[in-house]
Structures are given as structure tokens and as C-alpha cells.
Design a protein around this motif. Structure first.
Motif, mmCIF file in Angstrom:
data_model
loop_
_atom_site.group_PDB
_atom_site.id
_atom_site.type_symbol
_atom_site.label_atom_id
_atom_site.label_comp_id
_atom_site.label_asym_id
_atom_site.label_seq_id
_atom_site.Cartn_x
_atom_site.Cartn_y
_atom_site.Cartn_z
ATOM 1 N N ALA A 143 -39.810 70.792 -51.126
ATOM 2 C CA ALA A 143 -38.418 71.128 -51.402
ATOM 3 C C ALA A 143 -37.999 72.395 -50.665
ATOM 4 C CB ALA A 143 -38.212 71.300 -52.909
ATOM 5 N N VAL A 144 -38.838 73.433 -50.744
ATOM 6 C CA VAL A 144 -38.508 74.696 -50.080
ATOM 7 C C VAL A 144 -38.493 74.514 -48.569
ATOM 8 C CG1 VAL A 144 -39.274 77.060 -49.681
ATOM 9 C CG2 VAL A 144 -39.371 76.094 -51.981
ATOM 10 N N GLY A 145 -39.542 73.871 -48.043
ATOM 11 C CA GLY A 145 -39.622 73.692 -46.601
ATOM 12 C C GLY A 145 -38.511 72.828 -46.040
ATOM 13 N N TYR A 146 -38.180 71.747 -46.739
ATOM 14 C CA TYR A 146 -37.125 70.855 -46.250
ATOM 15 C C TYR A 146 -35.751 71.493 -46.389
ATOM 16 C CZ TYR A 146 -40.310 66.894 -45.685
ATOM 17 O OH TYR A 146 -41.314 66.064 -45.253
ATOM 18 N N LEU A 147 -35.569 72.309 -47.431
ATOM 19 C CA LEU A 147 -34.295 73.007 -47.578
ATOM 20 C C LEU A 147 -34.087 73.995 -46.428
ATOM 21 C CD1 LEU A 147 -31.774 73.595 -49.277
ATOM 22 C CD2 LEU A 147 -33.134 75.273 -50.555
ATOM 23 N N ILE A 148 -35.136 74.737 -46.085
ATOM 24 C CA ILE A 148 -35.051 75.658 -44.949
ATOM 25 C C ILE A 148 -34.775 74.893 -43.663
ATOM 26 C CG2 ILE A 148 -36.371 77.280 -43.531
ATOM 27 C CD1 ILE A 148 -37.831 78.112 -46.101
ATOM 28 N N ALA A 149 -35.489 73.747 -43.488
ATOM 29 C CA ALA A 149 -35.288 72.957 -42.277
ATOM 30 C C ALA A 149 -33.874 72.407 -42.196
ATOM 31 C CB ALA A 149 -36.301 71.810 -42.240
ATOM 32 N N ALA A 150 -33.306 72.027 -43.343
ATOM 33 C CA ALA A 150 -31.975 71.411 -43.347
ATOM 34 C C ALA A 150 -30.866 72.407 -43.051
ATOM 35 C CB ALA A 150 -31.735 70.734 -44.691
ATOM 36 N N VAL A 151 -30.997 73.631 -43.549
ATOM 37 C CA VAL A 151 -29.910 74.609 -43.387
ATOM 38 C C VAL A 151 -30.112 75.511 -42.176
ATOM 39 C CG1 VAL A 151 -29.491 74.596 -45.873
ATOM 40 C CG2 VAL A 151 -31.017 76.324 -44.894
ATOM 41 N N ARG A 152 -31.287 75.494 -41.599
ATOM 42 C CA ARG A 152 -31.555 76.363 -40.448
ATOM 43 C C ARG A 152 -30.879 75.805 -39.204
ATOM 44 N NH1 ARG A 152 -37.591 77.904 -38.201
ATOM 45 N NH2 ARG A 152 -36.919 79.192 -36.439
ATOM 46 N N ALA B 149 -30.362 64.872 -47.038
ATOM 47 C CA ALA B 149 -31.514 64.503 -47.858
ATOM 48 C C ALA B 149 -32.470 65.672 -48.032
ATOM 49 C CB ALA B 149 -32.238 63.316 -47.216
ATOM 50 N N GLY B 150 -32.631 66.485 -46.971
ATOM 51 C CA GLY B 150 -33.491 67.654 -47.077
ATOM 52 C C GLY B 150 -33.024 68.633 -48.134
ATOM 53 N N VAL B 151 -31.712 68.736 -48.314
ATOM 54 C CA VAL B 151 -31.154 69.614 -49.354
ATOM 55 C C VAL B 151 -31.348 68.995 -50.740
ATOM 56 C CG1 VAL B 151 -29.024 70.652 -50.224
ATOM 57 C CG2 VAL B 151 -29.493 70.634 -47.762
ATOM 58 N N LEU B 152 -31.269 67.670 -50.844
ATOM 59 C CA LEU B 152 -31.299 66.997 -52.141
ATOM 60 C C LEU B 152 -32.677 67.021 -52.799
ATOM 61 C CD1 LEU B 152 -29.108 63.859 -51.356
ATOM 62 C CD2 LEU B 152 -28.447 65.907 -52.644
ATOM 63 N N VAL B 153 -33.738 67.211 -52.018
ATOM 64 C CA VAL B 153 -35.076 67.223 -52.606
ATOM 65 C C VAL B 153 -35.213 68.362 -53.609
ATOM 66 C CG1 VAL B 153 -37.545 67.477 -52.118
ATOM 67 C CG2 VAL B 153 -36.120 66.126 -50.587
ATOM 68 N N ALA B 154 -34.641 69.520 -53.302
ATOM 69 C CA ALA B 154 -34.799 70.705 -54.149
ATOM 70 C C ALA B 154 -34.277 70.502 -55.575
ATOM 71 C CB ALA B 154 -34.138 71.909 -53.485
ATOM 72 N N PRO B 155 -33.038 70.018 -55.777
ATOM 73 C CA PRO B 155 -32.585 69.839 -57.164
ATOM 74 C C PRO B 155 -33.388 68.791 -57.928
ATOM 75 C CG PRO B 155 -30.961 68.993 -55.599
ATOM 76 C CD PRO B 155 -31.940 69.775 -54.815
ATOM 77 N N LEU B 156 -33.896 67.771 -57.243
ATOM 78 C CA LEU B 156 -34.729 66.780 -57.931
ATOM 79 C C LEU B 156 -36.023 67.412 -58.435
ATOM 80 C CD1 LEU B 156 -34.338 63.638 -55.628
ATOM 81 C CD2 LEU B 156 -33.335 64.004 -57.891
ATOM 82 N N ILE B 157 -36.648 68.231 -57.598
ATOM 83 C CA ILE B 157 -37.875 68.905 -58.033
ATOM 84 C C ILE B 157 -37.561 69.892 -59.152
ATOM 85 C CG2 ILE B 157 -39.762 70.414 -57.306
ATOM 86 C CD1 ILE B 157 -39.940 67.562 -56.245
ATOM 87 N N GLY B 158 -36.398 70.554 -59.071
ATOM 88 C CA GLY B 158 -35.984 71.442 -60.160
ATOM 89 C C GLY B 158 -35.849 70.697 -61.482
ATOM 90 N N LEU B 159 -35.256 69.502 -61.449
ATOM 91 C CA LEU B 159 -35.148 68.681 -62.658
ATOM 92 C C LEU B 159 -36.526 68.282 -63.177
ATOM 93 C CD1 LEU B 159 -32.158 66.312 -61.756
ATOM 94 C CD2 LEU B 159 -32.196 68.051 -63.554
ATOM 95 N N ALA B 160 -37.460 67.994 -62.264
ATOM 96 C CA ALA B 160 -38.816 67.631 -62.684
ATOM 97 C C ALA B 160 -39.481 68.776 -63.439
ATOM 98 C CB ALA B 160 -39.647 67.238 -61.469
ATOM 99 N N PHE B 161 -39.359 69.990 -62.927
ATOM 100 C CA PHE B 161 -39.925 71.149 -63.619
ATOM 101 C C PHE B 161 -39.246 71.364 -64.973
ATOM 102 C CE2 PHE B 161 -41.632 72.589 -59.454
ATOM 103 C CZ PHE B 161 -42.917 72.906 -59.870
#
Length: 402
Positions: A344-353, A302-314
Motif C-alpha cells: 500500500a505504501v509503495g504503490y501509493l508513492i509510485a502512483a503520486v510520484r 488503483a495504486g492509490v486505492l490499495v491503501a484504504p483497503l489495507i486500512g480497513l483490514a487493520f
């Protein structure tokens, strides 16, 4: 020893009595002030005498007492007074600006506040209060994340229960009035329909509910634990649905998504759901609150999935702004997307770290909370004026409900 325990018990009872009196007094003062504002609006006073004052007072008296209800007994008098005054001042200025930027017809009713300022100021006050309260108590600029989690989620449960209690109170009053009305006694129906009764009693009922939920601290924590456990198991569901949606987009194309006219709001709502449910699984990050392996995997996904959703919003916002220009709704959506980008950035870092399960999430939550409060203050204050838009009429269109 027995005498000491009895004295301690008496002191505890006295403390609860003072809290009870303080909260009921706060509710009574709030109810009386809101009724006076309502009465002044009813007689048509405000359109003729500085209507922006009405907006400022309505927002300040509507929300600032919640700071007192939540923080009394948890902060010393001076910090409590300073924080309440600061919150009331900010709310007053936001309400003032919300009315001052509009054109009020001469014979119109009172310039009631609009839904965006009501919703976003409430959210900003909740976030700001639960960033400031732990920091004041620990006498640091930034408190331990455990303190933020404990205070905010407990307050969320108390707020939900208090609102539910107030609603149940009014349902019972309506039921009682209906019973009396059936037998020809209409006094109760008339009483609860009067603003001088309904407004103060509603505020008193809410204040009483806050006090009752605060007395049983262990019970509230237990309810919070159960609620977090139940909500956390919804995370795999929304993660699976979101992953399926994103995987299907290359095959279905984006045209249908953009044609809905609400694509940005939809993906931002999905991102918000993921963020909330991620936090229900993570909780305060302590080892004794570590969720099962299945939930830990779902949280990382889920932490990874936030980023593409925010990208679609922009992406959706860029298309709409390019086609139709800026409007207040799109400016608000853009602010939400910027805050979402921090998550999105913070959760992506947290998910892959690797190691320290989702630990960067803590810093991200605090930073995003501060940014969200700052964004609300900027959006609903003179910091962002109608001249920032490409057309002043679009701002007036917002006040007309477009």
C-alpha cells in the motif's frame, strides 16, 4: 559452417535429452516417495512413531521437487543442489512443526498437514524461488527487476499449463476407464484407483508437462504476453468497483461490513486483486511495454486505492481482536495485512510520484516478496508458538477446523 551448425544442433538436442531425463527422474522419485508415505500412513504407522516426521517428509517431498523441475538447466549443479536442499529443509521443518504443535489422538489416522501450511508454504516457495533464481544467475544480492518479472511470470504460465495438463491427463484416464467399464472390462478402473499407480503417474505427468512447456520457450512467452494483456484490461473494472465501494462507505456506514464476519478477508482479497492486476499492466516497466494511456491512468488510481483497503483490514482486525482476542486465523490475517501495508505504501508513492511511471513499484514488489517469505517462515515455525495467543485452546480449535 554447416558442420558447426549441425554440432550445435546435436548439443542442443543432447541438452534437452538430459533435461528430459532429469525431470522425469525427479517426478518418478517424488511419486515413489509420496506413495511410500501414503502407504505408511495407510497401515497406521505414523501415530505410533513420531508423527511429526510424516508431516515434514510429506511437505518436503510434496513441494521441494518443484524447485528441481523449475531450476534444472537454469542453474549450475552446485547452486541448484544447495538451493534445493535449503528449500527441502525449510519445508521439512514447517511440516514437522505443523504436526508437532497439535495433539494427535492415539487411534487417529496419519497427521495429515492442514490447509494453511499447505497453501502458504506453496506461495512462499514460489516467491522465494523467483527471488533467488535471478539473483544466483546474475551473481548479485538483487537482480534487475526485468529478470524477476521474466522468470516469475513465465513460471506462473508454466505452472498453470502443467497443472492443466495433469488434470486433462486424469480426465482422459477416467474417460477411458468409463468406456472400458461399459463393455465389462474393469481392469483400467481398478488400476487408476490404486495408489501405487495414481501417485507416481500424477507426479510423472506433471514433470512431463514442465518439460514440454520448457522446450517451447517462445510459445510460453507468447501465451504470457496474451494473458498479461487480457488481465491488464480487467484493472479498470476492479478499480472502478473498488472506488465505488469506498465512496459509498461514508453513506452506508461500516456496521454492515463488520457484521459480515469476513470483512478483513474480503478487503484483503480486493487489495490482492488490485496488486496482481497492477503488475499485469506495469509488467517489467520497460518503455516498449508501456500500456495505453487509459491503463496508465487506471494503474495510478488503483495504486492509490490499495491503501484504504489495507486500512480497513487493520481496522476490522483491531475490532475483532479487541472483542474476541487473538486466534490463529487472525494472526495469519494480521501478517497478510502487514505485507499488504508494504504494498500500500509503495504503490501509493509510485502512483503520486511524478515522472518515471510507477517506478517505485519495483522496489516495493521485491521488498514485499522478501517480507512475505519471512512472515510465512515465522508463522509456521516455532518462532510463533501457541503461547503467543491469549488461549491455547484457540490453537487447538484451529486444528479441529474451527
Amino acid at each position: 559452417m554447416d558442420e558447426w551448425m549441425q554440432d550445435g544442433g546435436r548439443k542442443g538436442l543432447d541438452g534437452q535429452g538430459r533435461l528430459f531425463a532429469a525431470r522425469l527422474a525427479t517426478g518418478l522419485i517424488q511419486g515413489g516417495a509420496l506413495y511410500l508415505l501414503y502407504r505408511a500412513a495407510e497401515v497406521g504407522m505414523w501415530p505410533d512413531t513420531r508423527p511429526e516426521v510424516f508431516g515434514g517428509l510429506a511437505l518436503a517431498f510434496g513441494y521441494a521437487p518443484a524447485v528441481l523441475l523449475a531450476a534444472v538447466g537454469r542453474l549450475k549443479p552446485l547452486p541448484l543442489a544447495l538451493w534445493t536442499a535449503a528449500a527441502a529443509t525449510a519445508l521439512f521443518l514447517m511440516g514437522w512443526h505443523d504436526v508437532a504443535r497439535r495433539v494427535i489422538p492415539e487411534n487417529d489416522q496419519a497427521p495429515y498437514l492442514e490447509v494453511p501450511v499447505l497453501a502458504f508454504s506453496a506461495a512462499a516457495l514460489f516467491v522465494a524461488h523467483h527471488l533467488i533464481l535471478p539473483a544466483i544467475r546474475e551473481r548479485r544480492w538483487r537482480a534487475d527487476y526485468h529478470a524477476y518479472f521474466d522468470v516469475a511470470w513465465k513460471a506462473g504460465v508454466q505452472l498453470a499449463l502443467s497443472l492443466g495438463f495433469t488434470l486433462a491427463f486424469w480426465l482422459l484416464l477416467q474417460l477411458g476407464a468409463a468406456l472400458f467399464h461399459v463393455i465389462g472390462v474393469k481392469a483400467l478402473s481398478s488400476l487408476i484407483g490404486e495408489a501405487w499407480f495414481a501417485i507416481p503417474v500424477t507426479c510423472l505427468a506433471f514433470a512431463l508437462a514442465v518439460q514440454l512447456t520448457d522446450v517451447r520457450d517462445g510459445l510460453i512467452r507468447g501465451v504470457r504476453t496474451v494473458a498479461l494483456m487480457l488481465l491488464s484490461w480487467l484493472l479498470p473494472v476492479i478499480a472502478l468497483l473498488t472506488a465505488g465501494f469506498l465512496a459509498a462507505l461514508p453513506f452506508t456506514g461500516l456496521e454492515r461490513l463488520w457484521d459480515t464476519g469476513s470483512a478483513t478477508a474480503l478487503v484483503l482479497a480486493a487489495a490482492a486483486a488490485l496488486i496482481i492486476l497492477i503488475n499485469t499492466a506495469y509488467q517489467d516497466g520497460r518503455p516498449d511495454n508501456l500500456p495505453p494511456a487509459a491503463l496508465r491512468i487506471a494503474t495510478r488510481i488503483a495504486g492509490v486505492l490499495v491503501a484504504p483497503l489495507i486500512g480497513l483490514a487493520f481496522w476490522g482486525l483491531a475490532l475483532r481482536i479487541g472483542q474476541h482476542g487473538l486466534t490463529p486465523d487472525r494472526i495469519i490475517a494480521l501478517a497478510c495485512a502487514v505485507v499488504g501495508a508494504v504494498y500500500a505504501v509503495g504503490y501509493l508513492i509510485a502512483a503520486v510520484r511524478p515522472g518515471g511511471w510507477m517506478r517505485p513499484l519495483e522496489t516495493t514488489n521485491v521488498a514485499a516478496g522478501v517480507l512475505a517469505v519471512a512472515a510465512v517462515l515465522a508463522l509456521f515455525s516455532p518462532c510463533w508458538t501457541p503461547r503467543a495467543c491469549r488461549s491455547r485452546t484457540r490453537w487447538r480449535g484451529w486444528s479441529a477446523g474451527r
